[in-house]
Design a protein around this motif. Structure first.
Motif, PDB file in Angstrom:
ATOM      1  N   ALA A  35      20.615  29.419  59.185  1.00  0.00           N
ATOM      2  CA  ALA A  35      21.343  30.473  59.903  1.00  0.00           C
ATOM      3  C   ALA A  35      22.600  29.916  60.565  1.00  0.00           C
ATOM      4  CB  ALA A  35      20.425  31.106  60.950  1.00  0.00           C
ATOM      5  N   LEU A  36      22.509  28.735  61.129  1.00  0.00           N
ATOM      6  CA  LEU A  36      23.682  28.135  61.768  1.00  0.00           C
ATOM      7  C   LEU A  36      24.752  27.797  60.741  1.00  0.00           C
ATOM      8  CD1 LEU A  36      21.919  25.786  64.344  1.00  0.00           C
ATOM      9  CD2 LEU A  36      23.170  27.889  64.830  1.00  0.00           C
ATOM     10  N   ILE A  37      24.344  27.314  59.565  1.00  0.00           N
ATOM     11  CA  ILE A  37      25.318  27.009  58.508  1.00  0.00           C
ATOM     12  C   ILE A  37      26.015  28.279  58.048  1.00  0.00           C
ATOM     13  CG2 ILE A  37      25.555  26.178  56.144  1.00  0.00           C
ATOM     14  CD1 ILE A  37      23.313  24.190  56.720  1.00  0.00           C
ATOM     15  N   ASN A  38      25.253  29.359  57.891  1.00  0.00           N
ATOM     16  CA  ASN A  38      25.840  30.612  57.406  1.00  0.00           C
ATOM     17  C   ASN A  38      26.772  31.249  58.436  1.00  0.00           C
ATOM     18  OD1 ASN A  38      24.495  30.506  54.924  1.00  0.00           O
ATOM     19  ND2 ASN A  38      22.660  31.498  55.770  1.00  0.00           N
ATOM     20  N   ARG A 375      28.022  25.363  71.190  1.00  0.00           N
ATOM     21  CA  ARG A 375      26.568  25.177  71.309  1.00  0.00           C
ATOM     22  C   ARG A 375      25.902  25.258  69.940  1.00  0.00           C
ATOM     23  NH1 ARG A 375      24.437  30.198  73.691  1.00  0.00           N
ATOM     24  NH2 ARG A 375      24.754  30.777  71.508  1.00  0.00           N
ATOM     25  N   ASP A 376      26.299  26.239  69.131  1.00  0.00           N
ATOM     26  CA  ASP A 376      25.709  26.367  67.790  1.00  0.00           C
ATOM     27  C   ASP A 376      26.078  25.179  66.912  1.00  0.00           C
ATOM     28  OD1 ASP A 376      24.665  28.748  68.626  1.00  0.00           O
ATOM     29  OD2 ASP A 376      26.177  30.004  67.645  1.00  0.00           O
ATOM     30  N   GLN A 377      27.331  24.705  67.036  1.00  0.00           N
ATOM     31  CA  GLN A 377      27.752  23.574  66.214  1.00  0.00           C
ATOM     32  C   GLN A 377      26.997  22.301  66.599  1.00  0.00           C
ATOM     33  OE1 GLN A 377      29.547  23.514  63.575  1.00  0.00           O
ATOM     34  NE2 GLN A 377      29.492  21.287  63.321  1.00  0.00           N
ATOM     35  N   ILE A 378      26.784  22.105  67.890  1.00  0.00           N
ATOM     36  CA  ILE A 378      26.025  20.930  68.339  1.00  0.00           C
ATOM     37  C   ILE A 378      24.590  20.998  67.829  1.00  0.00           C
ATOM     38  CG2 ILE A 378      25.100  19.782  70.384  1.00  0.00           C
ATOM     39  CD1 ILE A 378      27.658  20.534  71.839  1.00  0.00           C
ATOM     40  N   ARG A 379      24.012  22.169  67.917  1.00  0.00           N
ATOM     41  CA  ARG A 379      22.642  22.334  67.405  1.00  0.00           C
ATOM     42  C   ARG A 379      22.598  22.121  65.905  1.00  0.00           C
ATOM     43  NH1 ARG A 379      17.388  21.588  68.161  1.00  0.00           N
ATOM     44  NH2 ARG A 379      16.094  23.234  67.216  1.00  0.00           N
ATOM     45  N   LEU A 380      23.591  22.637  65.193  1.00  0.00           N
ATOM     46  CA  LEU A 380      23.652  22.431  63.738  1.00  0.00           C
ATOM     47  C   LEU A 380      23.764  20.944  63.410  1.00  0.00           C
ATOM     48  CD1 LEU A 380      25.724  24.547  61.229  1.00  0.00           C
ATOM     49  CD2 LEU A 380      25.727  22.077  61.067  1.00  0.00           C
ATOM     50  N   SER A 381      24.645  20.245  64.116  1.00  0.00           N
ATOM     51  CA  SER A 381      24.827  18.809  63.864  1.00  0.00           C
ATOM     52  C   SER A 381      23.548  18.038  64.168  1.00  0.00           C
ATOM     53  CB  SER A 381      25.983  18.268  64.710  1.00  0.00           C
ATOM     54  OG  SER A 381      27.191  18.925  64.399  1.00  0.00           O
TER      55      SER A 381
END
Length: 675
Positions: A35-38, A375-381
Motif C-alpha cells: 500500500a505504501l509503494i502504491n 512518515r509514510d516514506q520512512i515506514r516504507l523505507s
C-alpha cells in the motif's frame, strides 16, 4: 528432500536467497508495504530520513497566533509632521526610553486638553509662551501667587463683615493700616476735638469714609477690617496691572470675594499654561538626549500634534514586542525544522516570519501533507530495508508487483513459503562440492579457539590464585628484588656483590610468591640462595650450551628437566694440553667413580651430554615450529636422518618467490670457517 520437492509448486513463487530463518515481515506488513509503494508520490524519495517535526507542538493555538500576526502587522498612525518625526527619531531606541517618551507625550496631551478648555485669550497666551514671544512677561507671572495669597489672607481677616471704603488707593491703605496699628497698640478713638492721636488726625484729614456693617470706623477691629479690605483690593488691582501686558483681564469690580475668586480662576488657568510649558520642556529634554533634530513645540497645535504620538509610540512598542515574540518563535521553529529540512518547512517559516495569516494557513496545510508523506516514506523505507536485508529478490518482487492482486491470496502464506525456501536452500547447500572440507575447517578453527581460550583461562586463573595468596611481605620482597637486579646490571660494578647479596636475601621472601621463575644461568647464583630443593622442578633450556659449572642446578630441586640438542653448539673449546691437568685431578680426587663416568666431567662436556650419559632415557622432540620447511629440511637431512624433523610452520598464499644465490668461486680460508 521429498517434502521439499512435494511443496515446490505451492511455494516456489518466493524467490531466494533468504538470509534468515524467519521472515522479517508478517503478511500484514507485506500488505502495508504494498500500500505504501502504491501511494508513494514522485517526491517521496526526496523526503528526509527522519520524521518532520509536528507543528502542533511547536506553535501556539491558532487564535493566539492570529492575534500575534495582527499585532505585528498593525499600522502606526501619526497625527502630524511632528508626530511622524518623533516616531522616526524613536526608531531603534531601547524600550525603557521609548516608554518614557510615551509617558511624557501622554502627559503633554493631557495638559494641552486642559488649556483647550480655557478662554481664547489663555490659548493665545499659551502659544506666545510656547513660542518664547512672552518670556519676560511670563516670568513676571511668578509673582501672582503672592498677590493672591495676600488678598486671600486679608479677606480672611475681614471675614463676613460688610466693609466699604471711599478710597482704596495705596495711600489710603497706609493711613488705615497705621490707624489700625495705633488702636491695636492701645490708643483710644477720640470723638471730640481734643486729645486725638496722630493716626486718627491723619485718617480724619484724608477724607476717607470707611464703614463696617454700616458703622463708621471707631475701633481697632473696625480699623483693621477696613485696612485689610483695602489691602485685598490693592492686591487684586496690582495683579491686574501685572497681567495687563499679557492681555489677561482681571475683574476689579463687584464684591471683594468675587474679585478674589476671579483672580483664583485666572491663576488656575495660568498654572495650566505653566503645566503645558513644563511638560513640553521635559519632553524636549528627553528627546534632545536622543537626537538633536527632535521636533520643536512652539504652539498648542504643535504640542497637540507631538502629544498625539503617544498612541503611536504605544502601538509601535506593542508592534516591536510582537515582532520580537514572533522572531523568537521563528528561531525556535527553525531550529527544529533544520533537523529535518523540507521545502514545505522552509515555506512555513517564511510565511510565519511574514505574519501573513492566509499564506501561513496554506503553508501549514502543505506542511501537514508533507509530514504525512514523510512518515509514510520512512515506514516504507523501514519495511523495505528489513525485507531486502534478508530477502533482496523478494523485496524487488514486492516493489515491482505491488499492485498485483495475486498478493492478496499468497501474502498470508509467507511463513510457510519462507520455511520451504529455507529448507530448499539448506538441501542445496548441503550437497554442494567442498562442503565437507568447510565443515572440517570450521571444526579445526573451533578446536584452535577452544585451545587458545583454555590456555588464556589457565594463565588468568594462575595469576588470580597467585595474587590472591600473595602477602604484603612477598609483594615488598618482589619489588626490592627487581630493584636490586636492575642495579646489579652486568654484575661487574663496584657494588655488584652487595646488590647480588641483597637480591638473594629478597628472594628468600619473594620465591614463594611466584609459581615459576625464568632467568639466565649467570643470574641464578646471584638471585637464589644455595639451598637444596629450593624449587620443585628445575627446567634447563639449551642445556647443550651449559658447561660443567651448571651442575649446581641439580642441587636446587629434586627433579630436573634438561632440554638440549647435541647437534648444536657445545661449551667453549678447550685445547688438548689443558685437559691433561684436568684428567690428573679427576683421577686423583674422583678415583672411586668409573672411568667412563669420570672422563665426562671436563669443560668440553655440556650439562646435556653429562645427564644423557647418566640417564639414558631421552624424549625426542621432532616437531619444529620456527623455520620454513625448505630451511629446516636441510638441517634435518644433514643431522637428523635417523629421525627427521617435522616442520609445522607452512607458508601462505602471499609468500614471495625464493631467491637462490650460487657462489661458484667460494673457497675455504680457515679450517672451521667459510666465506
Amino acid at each position: 528432500m521429498k517434502e521439499v520437492r512435494a511443496n515446490e509448486e505451492a511455494f516456489s513463487w518466493l524467490p531466494g536467497p533468504l538470509l534468515a530463518n524467519e521472515s522479517p515481515l508478517t503478511g500484514a506488513e507485506i500488505d502495508e508495504l504494498r500500500a505504501l509503494i502504491n501511494s508513494a508520490s514522485t517526491t517521496s524519495d526526496s523526503r528526509p530520513t527522519r520524521p518532520l517535526p509536528p507543528i502542533d507542538t511547536l506553535l501556539p493555538y491558532s487564535q493566539t497566533l492570529e492575534k500575534l500576526f495582527r499585532r505585528v502587522t498593525t499600522e502606526i498612525a501619526t497625527q502630524g509632521a511632528e508626530s511622524a518625526q518623533l516616531i522616526q527619531i524613536l526608531d531603534g531606541v531601547d524600550p525603557p526610553t521609548a516608554q518614557r517618551v510615551r509617558e511624557l507625550c501622554e502627559t503633554l496631551d493631557g495638559r494641552v486638553d486642559d488649556v483647550r478648555e480655557l478662554e481664547p485669550h489663555f490659548q493665545q497666551l499659551a502659544d506666545e509662551v510656547l513660542s518664547g514671544q512672552a518670556d519676560y512677561l511670563w516670568a513676571r507671572v511668578a509673582g501672582l501667587p503672592a498677590l493672591l495669597d495676600a488678598a486671600v489672607q486679608a479677606d480672611s481677616v475681614v471675614g463676613h463683615r460688610d466693609v466699604h471704603s471711599s478710597d482704596t488707593s495705596g495711600q489710603a491703605l497706609s493711613v488705615l493700616d497705621q490707624l489700625a496699628a495705633a488702636l491695636e497698640a492701645g490708643s483710644e478713638w477720640k470723638p471730640g476735638r481734643f486729645f486725638k492721636s496722630e493716626q486718627q488726625k491723619a485718617f480724619e484729614q484724608s477724607g476717607i469714609t470707611a464703614t463696617i456693617d454700616g458703622s463708621p470706623v471707631s475701633s481697632a477691629s473696625a480699623a483693621r477690617a477696613a485696612a485689610e479690605h483695602v489691602r485685598a483690593l490693592a492686591a487684586i488691582r496690582n495683579a491686574g496691572t501685572l497681567l495687563a501686558d499679557l492681555r489677561i483681564p482681571v475683574v476689579t469690580d463687584g464684591s471683594r470675594g468675587f474679585q478674589i475668586n476671579s483672580l483664583q480662576s485666572t491663576l488656575r488657568a495660568l498654572n495650566q499654561l505653566r503645566a503645558v510649558a513644563t511638560a513640553r520642556d521635559e519632553l524636549a529634554s528627553t528627546l534632545r538626549s536622543i537626537s538633536l533634530s527632535y521636533p520643536r513645540v512652539r504652539s498648542l497645535t504643535e504640542a497637540s500634534s507631538i502629544a498625539g504620538a503617544a498612541g503611536a509610540i504605544a502601538t509601535r512598542a506593542d508592534v516591536e514586542d510582537a515582532r520580537r515574540e514572533l522572531d523568537a518563535l521563528v528561531r525556535a521553529v527553525s531550529i527544529e525544522f533544520d533537523r529535518a529540512p523540507s521545502p514545505e518547512g522552509d515555506a512555513l517559516i517564511r510565511t510565519l516570519a511574514a505574519a501573513d495569516t492566509d499564506l501561513f494557513a496554506t503553508a501549514g496545510e502543505l506542511y501537514i501533507l508533507a509530514c504525512n508523506e514523510t512518515r509514510d516514506q520512512i515506514r516504507l523505507s523501514e519495511l523495505e530495508s528489513r525485507l531486502s536485508n534478508v530477502a533482496p529478490n523478494l523485496a524487488k518482487l514486492v516493489r515491482s508487483t505491488a499492485n498485483d492482486e495475486q498478493w492478496d491470496g499468497i501474502g498470508w502464506g509467507l511463513e510457510k513459503a519462507w520455511a520451504w525456501r529455507r529448507a530448499q536452500e539448506w538441501v542445496i547447500d548441503q550437497h554442494r562440492t567442498g562442503r565437507e572440507q568447510e565443515l572440517d575447517a570450521d571444526l579445526n578453527a573451533l578446536d584452535a579457539d577452544i585451545a587458545q581460550l583454555t590456555s588464556q583461562l589457565a594463565a588468568a586463573s594462575a595469576w588470580r590464585d597467585s595474587l590472591k595468596r600473595m602477602t604484603a611481605i612477598e609483594v615488598q620482597a618482589l619489588q626490592t628484588y627487581r630493584d636490586h637486579i636492575s642495579n646489579l646490571g652486568m654484575g661487574t660494578g663496584k657494588y655488584a656483590e652487595k646488590y647480588s647479596s641483597a637480591a638473594r636475601s629478597a628472594m628468600i621472601e619473594a620465591q614463594s610468591a611466584v609459581p615459576a621463575w625464568v632467568m639466565p644461568l649467570q643470574q641464578v647464583l646471584d638471585s637464589i640462595p644455595a639451598k637444596p630443593n629450593s624449587f620443585d622442578v628445575v627446567i634447563v633450556d639449551e642445556a647443550s650450551q651449559a658447561d660443567i659449572t651448571s651442575l649446581f642446578l641439580l642441587w636446587l630441586a629434586p627433579r630436573v628437566i634438561v632440554v638440549g640438542d647435541d647437534k648444536q653448539c657445545t661449551p667453549s673449546e678447550v685445547s688438548s694440553g689443558a685437559l691433561d691437568v684436568i684428567f690428573d685431578r679427576l683421577d686423583l680426587y674422583l678415583h672411586d667413580l668409573p672411568e667412563h663416568v669420570r672422563t665426562t666431567l671436563t669443560p668440553r662436556s655440556s650439562l646435556f651430554s653429562m645427564l644423557r650419559t647418566r640417564f639414558g632415557q631421552v624424549v625426542r622432540l621432532r616437531e619444529h615450529f620456527r623455520c620454513m620447511p625448505e630451511i629446516i629440511n636441510w638441517s634435518s637431512n644433514q643431522f637428523y636422518r635417523d629421525s627427521p624433523l617435522i616442520p609445522v610452520r607452512q607458508f601462505g598464499a602471499d609468500r614471495l618467490p625464493r631467491s637462490l644465490i650460487h657462489m661458484s668461486k667460494a673457497r675455504s680460508t680457515q679450517a672451521k670457517a667459510r666465506r
